[in-house]
Design a protein around this motif. Structure first.
Motif, PDB file in Angstrom:
ATOM      1  N   VAL A  18       0.879  -1.128  -0.017  1.00 17.42           N
ATOM      2  CA  VAL A  18       0.204   0.002  -0.121  1.00 17.42           C
ATOM      3  C   VAL A  18       0.930   1.246  -0.023  1.00 17.42           C
ATOM      4  CG1 VAL A  18      -1.976  -1.011   1.006  1.00 17.42           C
ATOM      5  CG2 VAL A  18      -0.220  -0.420   2.542  1.00 17.42           C
ATOM      6  N   SER A  19       0.533   2.366  -0.721  1.00 19.20           N
ATOM      7  CA  SER A  19       1.300   3.331  -0.939  1.00 19.20           C
ATOM      8  C   SER A  19       1.414   4.325   0.344  1.00 19.20           C
ATOM      9  CB  SER A  19       1.232   4.309  -1.947  1.00 19.20           C
ATOM     10  OG  SER A  19      -0.540   4.633  -1.886  1.00 19.20           O
ATOM     11  N   LEU A 319       6.927   0.469  -8.617  1.00 18.69           N
ATOM     12  CA  LEU A 319       8.121   0.284  -7.831  1.00 18.69           C
ATOM     13  C   LEU A 319       8.395   1.894  -7.322  1.00 18.69           C
ATOM     14  CD1 LEU A 319      10.391  -1.063  -6.342  1.00 18.69           C
ATOM     15  CD2 LEU A 319      11.663  -0.877  -8.322  1.00 18.69           C
ATOM     16  N   ASP A 320       7.951   2.244  -5.953  1.00 18.89           N
ATOM     17  CA  ASP A 320       8.223   3.427  -5.587  1.00 18.89           C
ATOM     18  C   ASP A 320       9.517   3.843  -5.317  1.00 18.89           C
ATOM     19  OD1 ASP A 320       8.125   5.872  -3.513  1.00 18.89           O
ATOM     20  OD2 ASP A 320       6.045   5.672  -4.043  1.00 18.89           O
ATOM     21  N   PRO A 321      10.297   4.942  -5.985  1.00 22.02           N
ATOM     22  CA  PRO A 321      11.607   5.233  -5.663  1.00 22.02           C
ATOM     23  C   PRO A 321      11.993   5.305  -4.137  1.00 22.02           C
ATOM     24  CG  PRO A 321      10.615   6.650  -7.420  1.00 22.02           C
ATOM     25  CD  PRO A 321       9.442   5.969  -6.716  1.00 22.02           C
ATOM     26  N   ASN A 326       6.938   1.329  -0.581  1.00 21.48           N
ATOM     27  CA  ASN A 326       6.678  -0.195  -1.335  1.00 21.48           C
ATOM     28  C   ASN A 326       6.305  -1.036   0.171  1.00 21.48           C
ATOM     29  OD1 ASN A 326       7.356   0.456  -4.059  1.00 21.48           O
ATOM     30  ND2 ASN A 326       9.482   0.834  -3.253  1.00 21.48           N
ATOM     31  N   SER A 327       5.223  -0.901   0.528  1.00 22.96           N
ATOM     32  CA  SER A 327       5.075  -1.538   1.852  1.00 22.96           C
ATOM     33  C   SER A 327       4.840  -2.864   1.893  1.00 22.96           C
ATOM     34  CB  SER A 327       3.561  -1.042   2.497  1.00 22.96           C
ATOM     35  OG  SER A 327       2.578  -0.962   1.909  1.00 22.96           O
ATOM     36  N   ALA A 338       9.919 -11.884  -0.331  1.00 28.41           N
ATOM     37  CA  ALA A 338       9.460 -12.545  -1.889  1.00 28.41           C
ATOM     38  C   ALA A 338       9.158 -11.216  -2.666  1.00 28.41           C
ATOM     39  CB  ALA A 338       8.264 -13.244  -1.695  1.00 28.41           C
ATOM     40  N   TRP A 339       8.520 -10.181  -2.467  1.00 22.53           N
ATOM     41  CA  TRP A 339       7.999  -9.018  -2.938  1.00 22.53           C
ATOM     42  C   TRP A 339       9.348  -8.385  -3.528  1.00 22.53           C
ATOM     43  CZ3 TRP A 339       3.496  -8.181  -5.403  1.00 22.53           C
ATOM     44  CH2 TRP A 339       2.214  -8.617  -4.632  1.00 22.53           C
TER      45      TRP A 339
END
Length: 496
Positions: A18-19, A319-321, A326-327, A338-339
């Motif tokens: 979640v962002s 993919l958030d910088p 990237n929760s 794994a994510w």
């Protein structure tokens, strides 16, 4: 015995992303009244008298009368009257100490609420609470939050104060103590956390090193109690809130875990599609068999959006910088690793954790495989003006004789939009129940949710429409997996 779920290459349960979005104000369920059959008849839109849902039922407050002059249309100041629509829902518009006291609502719906001068709603140090619509169709009290009537805008970090995070984050609780902890005797500090209603078991605080680690798996307002001993030997303590929220759509499923091996499955239907569900997995239905990191790692998971899109447009992978945003990377029980190793960020939609029967309700560490984790489905950047439908499947139980009571919390941009199961159904109100006789393979069609375009005040509201088999008695729409495998259910409501 519960079913075995596996991937040929990853024996792993998926974690969610979640962002990081702070505490969002909005997600009020607003729109146009009318539409759904409100005559009390048992509409036969499908098997077992399923209610057709071609419109919206009693949206919260509706529009203001034509002769009303709106003093504060965007909740920018105290006005002369309470307002019931748009950006004003959830505000004490007339600053009389009550919120939406004259506004009607649909039981089970919720929205953020803020007491005192509305102009301080987004001020630093201020946080909204939550307000739930009761069975009489009126808004209940505003619970939690830090409000203008408490001078939230004048708070500082010198004493214990609110902190915020996203689900799955490993939280350092000490910053919430400010300078209050500066004179603590070494080794005397203790933190305890009380979870929001409906979260059971509540994760424990890691008392090892450091002594203030906490990993919330669900959204809401947690209460942190800090205790210290000072040089004189006196024990002192303070309390402060921990606000946990996520951007986009987050659906959380809970039920009793202390009765044994009950297996409930959370499902989310593809936006605007009316193809049948598939409890064992299809491109139309995000669930345990196609919406985890195990499936996405093998390119066998659902794909609803374009990979080339960029937020805020819906996108499959993002993919958030900033890694901490990237929760899904921090999901418990090894799922987060794994994510991270997949190197594409977090996927929308996704099933966080597939919580099967057989967990241990006495375990309080979310990283322990025995922890009774909730099931969560997320869409970080939901499409605008497209309905999404939520379902719960009672897959089965190992010799359970008692009733099971599912609970669905729907969060939109960090704000509670509905709390369904214990509330929202029947008259007089009582919980939705999966009874032991014939409960296996029951499928509960819970609610539809939509994210309209932001209104003229810039509020990113959502609309939650509970589904009923009979609208006058607010009977929940309980059917079977056999039915949903061949039918979508009632039509979506009209657009708000």
């Amino acid at each position: 015995m519960g079913r075995l779920r596996f991937s040929s290459s990853l024996l792993i349960i998926a974690g969610a992303a979640v962002s990081s979005a702070g505490i969002a104000v909005g997600c009020s369920a607003t729109g146009n009244p009318g539409g759904l059959n409100s005559s009390g008849g048992d509409d036969t839109g499908g098997v077992g008298g399923l209610t057709g849902a071609g419109g919206l039922l009693n949206f919260d407050g509706g529009q203001e009368p034509n002769d009303v002059v709106t003093v504060n249309p965007c909740g920018s100041a105290c006005g002369e009257q309470e307002l019931c629509a748009g950006a004003n829902l959830g505000l004490d518009d007339d600053c009389d100490g009550e919120i939406d006291e004259d506004c009607s609502c649909l039981p089970g719906r919720a929205h953020s609420c803020f007491r005192g001068d509305p102009s301080f709603r987004n001020a630093e140090g201020c946080f909204p609470g939550s307000q739930l619509c009761g069975e009489t169709g009126t808004w209940g009290p505003c619970l939690g939050g830090v409000h203008a009537d408490e001078s939230c805008y004048g708070s500082s970090d010198v004493a214990c104060h609110p902190i915020q995070t996203s689900p799955f984050a490993d939280v350092d609780l000490k910053p919430g103590t400010g300078i209050f902890s500066a004179d603590a005797v070494a080794g005397s500090e203790v933190w305890t956390v009380e979870c929001p209603e409906g979260i059971d078991p509540c994760p424990g605080v890691d008392g090892s090193d450091p002594a203030d680690d906490f990993k919330p798996l669900q959204s809401g307002e947690y209460t942190v109690t800090y205790t210290k001993r000072v040089a004189s030997g006196e024990t002192q303590s303070c309390q402060y809130p921990l606000f946990v929220s996520a951007g986009g759509l987050r659906v959380e499923l809970e039920w009793e875990h202390d009765v044994g091996g009950v297996d409930l499955d959370l499902h989310l239907h593809r936006p605007n599609s009316t193809q049948p569900w598939a409890t064992w997995g299809s491109s139309e239905d995000c669930g345990w068999n196609n919406c985890t990191i195990a499936h996405f790692a093998e390119s066998s998971g659902v794909s609803w959006f374009r990979n080339s899109a960029r937020p805020p447009d819906p996108v499959n992978w993002f993919l958030d910088p900033l890694e901490s945003n990237n929760s899904c990377f921090y999901a418990p029980q090894g799922v987060g690793d794994a994510w991270r190793k997949h190197e594409l960020g977090c996927h929308s939609p996704r099933l966080d954790l597939d919580s099967r029967g057989g967990c241990d309700p006495t375990v309080d560490s979310p990283d322990d495989p025995g922890f009774c984790a909730p099931e969560n489905i997320n869409v970080d950047f939901p499409p605008k003006d497209q309905w999404m439908r939520i379902g719960v499947h009672y897959y089965g139980a190992d010799g359970i004789a008692g009733d099971i009571h599912p609970r669905i919390k729907i969060f939109c941009n960090g704000t509670l939009g509905a709390d369904l199961g214990p509330t929202g159904f029947y008259g007089p109100e009582r919980p939705v129940t999966f009874a032991p006789a014939g409960a296996r393979d029951t499928f509960w069609l819970v609610a539809d949710v939509i994210f309209p375009e932001p209104d003229e005040c810039g509020q990113a509201n959502c609309v939650v429409q509970p589904l009923y088999q009979n609208t006058s008695s607010k009977t929940p729409l309980l059917t079977t997996d056999e039915y949903v495998e061949t039918s979508f259910g009632p039509a979506y409501p009209t657009l708000p």
